[in-house]
Design a protein around this motif. Structure first.
Motif, mmCIF file in Angstrom:
data_model
loop_
_atom_site.group_PDB
_atom_site.id
_atom_site.type_symbol
_atom_site.label_atom_id
_atom_site.label_comp_id
_atom_site.label_asym_id
_atom_site.label_seq_id
_atom_site.Cartn_x
_atom_site.Cartn_y
_atom_site.Cartn_z
ATOM 1 N N LEU A 152 10.871 9.369 -2.235
ATOM 2 C CA LEU A 152 10.109 10.137 -3.229
ATOM 3 C C LEU A 152 8.625 10.157 -2.864
ATOM 4 O O LEU A 152 8.136 9.304 -2.112
ATOM 5 C CB LEU A 152 10.307 9.518 -4.619
ATOM 6 C CG LEU A 152 11.756 9.547 -5.127
ATOM 7 C CD1 LEU A 152 11.872 8.800 -6.454
ATOM 8 C CD2 LEU A 152 12.264 10.978 -5.278
ATOM 9 N N ASN A 153 7.916 11.105 -3.445
ATOM 10 C CA ASN A 153 6.464 11.208 -3.219
ATOM 11 C C ASN A 153 5.757 9.914 -3.591
ATOM 12 O O ASN A 153 6.087 9.295 -4.601
ATOM 13 C CB ASN A 153 5.860 12.311 -4.098
ATOM 14 C CG ASN A 153 6.110 13.704 -3.534
ATOM 15 O OD1 ASN A 153 6.776 13.853 -2.515
ATOM 16 N ND2 ASN A 153 5.576 14.706 -4.196
ATOM 17 N N GLY A 154 4.749 9.561 -2.803
ATOM 18 C CA GLY A 154 3.901 8.419 -3.148
ATOM 19 C C GLY A 154 2.547 8.924 -3.652
ATOM 20 O O GLY A 154 2.130 10.046 -3.341
ATOM 21 N N ARG A 155 1.868 8.089 -4.442
ATOM 22 C CA ARG A 155 0.563 8.503 -4.977
ATOM 23 C C ARG A 155 -0.284 7.246 -5.169
ATOM 24 O O ARG A 155 0.209 6.230 -5.662
ATOM 25 C CB ARG A 155 0.791 9.207 -6.314
ATOM 26 C CG ARG A 155 -0.390 9.980 -6.846
ATOM 27 C CD ARG A 155 0.033 10.838 -8.033
ATOM 28 N NE ARG A 155 0.552 12.132 -7.630
ATOM 29 C CZ ARG A 155 -0.213 13.206 -7.392
ATOM 30 N NH1 ARG A 155 -1.516 13.137 -7.533
ATOM 31 N NH2 ARG A 155 0.317 14.341 -7.025
ATOM 32 N N TRP A 156 -1.532 7.290 -4.758
ATOM 33 C CA TRP A 156 -2.450 6.169 -4.984
ATOM 34 C C TRP A 156 -3.752 6.698 -5.574
ATOM 35 O O TRP A 156 -4.423 7.526 -4.972
ATOM 36 C CB TRP A 156 -2.740 5.429 -3.670
ATOM 37 C CG TRP A 156 -3.645 4.245 -3.861
ATOM 38 C CD1 TRP A 156 -3.384 3.138 -4.612
ATOM 39 C CD2 TRP A 156 -4.942 4.046 -3.284
ATOM 40 N NE1 TRP A 156 -4.437 2.254 -4.551
ATOM 41 C CE2 TRP A 156 -5.415 2.784 -3.740
ATOM 42 C CE3 TRP A 156 -5.755 4.797 -2.432
ATOM 43 C CZ2 TRP A 156 -6.656 2.272 -3.364
ATOM 44 C CZ3 TRP A 156 -6.988 4.280 -2.063
ATOM 45 C CH2 TRP A 156 -7.424 3.033 -2.522
ATOM 46 N N ARG A 157 -4.031 6.201 -6.784
ATOM 47 C CA ARG A 157 -5.259 6.594 -7.485
ATOM 48 C C ARG A 157 -5.454 8.118 -7.454
ATOM 49 O O ARG A 157 -6.532 8.630 -7.108
ATOM 50 C CB ARG A 157 -6.470 5.891 -6.881
ATOM 51 C CG ARG A 157 -6.350 4.368 -7.012
ATOM 52 C CD ARG A 157 -7.590 3.648 -6.588
ATOM 53 N NE ARG A 157 -7.415 2.209 -6.714
ATOM 54 C CZ ARG A 157 -8.337 1.313 -6.402
ATOM 55 N NH1 ARG A 157 -9.506 1.701 -5.928
ATOM 56 N NH2 ARG A 157 -8.103 0.031 -6.555
ATOM 57 N N GLY A 164 3.443 6.464 6.525
ATOM 58 C CA GLY A 164 3.035 6.569 7.930
ATOM 59 C C GLY A 164 1.681 7.231 8.080
ATOM 60 O O GLY A 164 0.734 6.642 8.584
ATOM 61 N N THR A 165 1.574 8.478 7.629
ATOM 62 C CA THR A 165 0.319 9.225 7.794
ATOM 63 C C THR A 165 -0.837 8.449 7.162
ATOM 64 O O THR A 165 -1.887 8.233 7.784
ATOM 65 C CB THR A 165 0.436 10.616 7.132
ATOM 66 O OG1 THR A 165 1.498 11.310 7.758
ATOM 67 C CG2 THR A 165 -0.843 11.406 7.288
ATOM 68 N N HIS A 166 -0.639 8.021 5.909
ATOM 69 C CA HIS A 166 -1.731 7.340 5.231
ATOM 70 C C HIS A 166 -1.850 5.879 5.638
ATOM 71 O O HIS A 166 -2.885 5.260 5.405
ATOM 72 C CB HIS A 166 -1.597 7.499 3.717
ATOM 73 C CG HIS A 166 -1.975 8.875 3.273
ATOM 74 N ND1 HIS A 166 -1.086 9.927 3.339
ATOM 75 C CD2 HIS A 166 -3.155 9.380 2.818
ATOM 76 C CE1 HIS A 166 -1.701 11.026 2.920
ATOM 77 N NE2 HIS A 166 -2.950 10.729 2.600
ATOM 78 N N GLU A 186 -2.752 -3.050 -2.733
ATOM 79 C CA GLU A 186 -2.226 -2.011 -3.644
ATOM 80 C C GLU A 186 -1.503 -0.924 -2.855
ATOM 81 O O GLU A 186 -0.385 -0.539 -3.192
ATOM 82 C CB GLU A 186 -3.397 -1.333 -4.372
ATOM 83 C CG GLU A 186 -3.660 -1.793 -5.778
ATOM 84 C CD GLU A 186 -4.807 -0.988 -6.374
ATOM 85 O OE1 GLU A 186 -4.685 0.245 -6.456
ATOM 86 O OE2 GLU A 186 -5.832 -1.604 -6.720
ATOM 87 N N ILE A 187 -2.166 -0.451 -1.811
ATOM 88 C CA ILE A 187 -1.588 0.649 -1.008
ATOM 89 C C ILE A 187 -0.274 0.212 -0.375
ATOM 90 O O ILE A 187 0.701 0.971 -0.325
ATOM 91 C CB ILE A 187 -2.602 1.110 0.064
ATOM 92 C CG1 ILE A 187 -3.813 1.764 -0.619
ATOM 93 C CG2 ILE A 187 -1.972 2.068 1.054
ATOM 94 C CD1 ILE A 187 -5.006 1.973 0.296
#
Ligand code: FES
Length: 574
Positions: A152-157, A164-166, A186-187
């Motif tokens: 599923l999509n991830g989201r941070w703040r 991978g990309t982030h 957190e990430i």
């Protein structure tokens, strides 16, 4: 489509013949509590499962195997689960690529040694898709690929976070001092949100989409998120369909044709797919006896722009792609350049699939006149530094570096790179060209994803976020940067990359597809004569088989003994 009789099934050789051997086979099946009616006169379906406790992208595949079995039983077949090597990218060392061919061999031999009439192949994490397909192609029994599906999509703040990309993006910001330890913890916890494969257009999504484009999955299956309730329904449908395929004797050789491979090349380009496709699709095609070259990738990418607005080339994730219309939606955009008569595992044609496709978000699946990037998804370079080719992903590179001339800073190994890259005394600036060698198929071994070489901390602190980087390694499809990869022949076997010295002038000219070092031929000849081949690394075991048989990147890194050739005889049963 004609239907076979029960006596034509491969499993009938084990169970329905006369004599003591068949008696013993039936006896052993009954030992497991199965009645004769359950395993005789019906297709026996292998559910080849690459689940393991150390394969996070496949954490749900045990449950999916049960869904597949449900479908098989509903259609009148007998499902048998066969575990296969689980290659969890990131965790497996030294690199999963060392073991892709191992998995392919295992799948081929698992299917050959057992009374199997058809197979559902469960995988998805990077190397499992090509590994499972390559084995199934070589055995050529009816087979469906059941992709694990993206996480599923991830989201941070408030920011979308792609697996991978982030990881690399935030790691660089951490090293530059812009993000602290607490934020990184957190990430770490939110950037891989659920079971399933990486949610970016990394190698996993590229290869499952390619399996779909080849016709080896149920149409559109590759886009269904792992945790969507549509996913187990798709798995069950795979089980139901493979039983019919066994009766029809619809095999990979009927599906993976030259036209299907050409379709996959265009789909890969429109996806902005991972550079790893230029290895795996070559290997898959060669198993099927179809010779494609690196230039075929370049040609397709010149004709077909990147339309899937997904990280790392774009800014959406696989869940968004699914809601936008998924792979079948994307393929409908390419109808004028695809062979619509190609058959898929349903027995129907690509044209029929596309007729049912829809697109609900033009931002995520862009029209041809509004591509994600003007740069192509892949470019193939040749020159005196890469006579057998090298690849770059221009759509994920810095435009200002695509034509570049700079001095080489050479590292002989990954260990040396890590030890020296942050040395304040390292003579390097933003015009330098980082070169890593010893990272190819044999040299590393296994051609790890080291190609997005880390940038020196002192340049990161000055705001530099990209350099031209050249290696005989691969790069994760989730990564980005001006990285020239897969330089062939690799340095370990004496390719020209072995001859570069720090200070040599390197010219990268992507528009003209050139990669050269400006070193006089007499000097190169002198260096070549002085070059010494490294000693063999393995004297025994799988490593020795790998070292002896793996081919170079431009040939797909398959083993020379596994490519298409004479069919291996069926095992004697009596
Ligand atoms: Fe498994 Fe990316 S780590 S798909």
């Amino acid at each position: 489509m004609s239907r076979r009789n029960a006596s034509d099934l491969r499993s009938a050789r084990w169970y329905s013949a006369g004599g003591m051997r068949a008696f013993a086979h039936r006896q052993r099946m009954q030992q497991m509590g199965l009645r004769r009616e359950e395993f005789m006169g019906r297709p026996v379906i292998a559910v080849v499962n690459t689940w393991s406790d150390l394969s996070p992208c496949h954490a749900h595949l045990r449950a999916r195997a049960e869904a597949v079995k449900r479908g098989v039983i509903r259609a009148g077949g007998l499902p048998v689960e066969l575990p296969a090597l689980s290659l969890g990218e990131v965790i497996v060392k030294p690199t999963t690529m060392l073991y892709r061919n191992f998995l392919a061999m295992e799948v081929e031999e698992l299917l050959r040694q057992h009374p199997i009439d058809g197979a559902v192949l469960l995988g998805g994490c990077d190397k499992t898709t090509p590994g499972l397909l390559m084995g199934a192609i070589s055995m050529d029994l009816p087979a469906i690929y059941c992709p694990a599906g993206p996480m599923l999509n991830g989201r941070w703040r408030g920011t979308k976070v792609g697996a991978g990309t982030h990881t690399r993006k935030y790691w660089d910001e951490f090293r530059a001092g812009h993000i602290g330890e607490a934020e990184m913890v957190e990430i770490e916890g939110i950037s891989t949100r659920s079971p399933g494969t990486c949610n970016t257009m990394g190698t996993a999504s590229t290869m499952t989409s390619i399996a779909d484009a080849l016709g080896m999955t149920l149409p559109g299956a590759s886009s269904i998120p792992a945790m969507d309730s549509a996913h187990p329904r798709m798995a069950s449908a795979c089980g139901e369909r493979i039983v019919e395929m066994a009766w029809e004797d619809l095999k990979p050789s009927d599906i993976i044709t030259d036209g299907a491979v050409r379709n996959a090349l265009h789909v890969d380009a429109a996806l902005g797919g991972s550079t790893n496709a230029a290895i795996h699709l070559v290997a898959i095609a060669r198993r099927a006896g179809i010779a494609i070259t690196l230039e075929d990738f370049d040609e397709a990418a010149r004709q077909t722009p990147v339309l899937a607005n997904i990280f790392p080339a774009g800014d959406a994730l696989m869940e968004d792609f699914f809601f936008a219309g998924g792979l079948t939606g994307l393929m409908s955009r390419l109808a004028d350049r695809l062979d619509l008569d190609q058959r898929n595992v349903t027995g129907g044609t690509l044209g029929e699939v596309i007729a049912r496709a829809r697109i609900d978000d033009d931002e995520v699946i862009r029209p041809l006149d509004n591509p994600v990037a003007s740069a192509p998804a892949i470019a193939v370079l040749r020159g005196n530094l890469a006579p057998d080719g090298a690849v770059i992903k221009p759509s994920a590179a810095s435009p200002h570096l695509l034509t570049h001339r700079g001095r080489a800073v050479v590292f002989d190994s990954h260990a040396e790179l890590n030890a020296r890259i942050d040395d304040p005394a390292l003579a390097i600036d933003e015009t330098s060209v980082l070169i890593l060698r010893g990272a190819g198929p044999i040299g590393a071994p296994g051609m790890p994803e080291w190609g997005a070489l880390p940038l020196p901390q002192k340049l990161l602190e000055r705001g530099v976020r990209d350099l031209v980087r050249i290696s005989d390694a691969r790069m994760s499809g989730t990564h980005y940067g001006t990285c020239v990869l897969h330089v062939a022949p690799e340095s370990h076997v004496g390719g020209p990359l072995a001859l570069v010295e720090t200070g040599d002038e390197i010219v990268l000219d992507v528009p003209n597809r050139r990669l050269d070092m400006l070193v006089p031929e007499e000097e190169l000849a002198r260096r070549r004569a002085a070059w010494q081949a490294p000693p063999k690394r393995f004297s025994r075991g799988y490593g020795a088989i790998f070292e002896a048989h793996v081919m170079q990147a431009d040939k797909g890194c398959d083993f020379d003994i596994l490519e298409a050739g004479e069919k291996t005889p069926e095992p004697d049963i009596f």
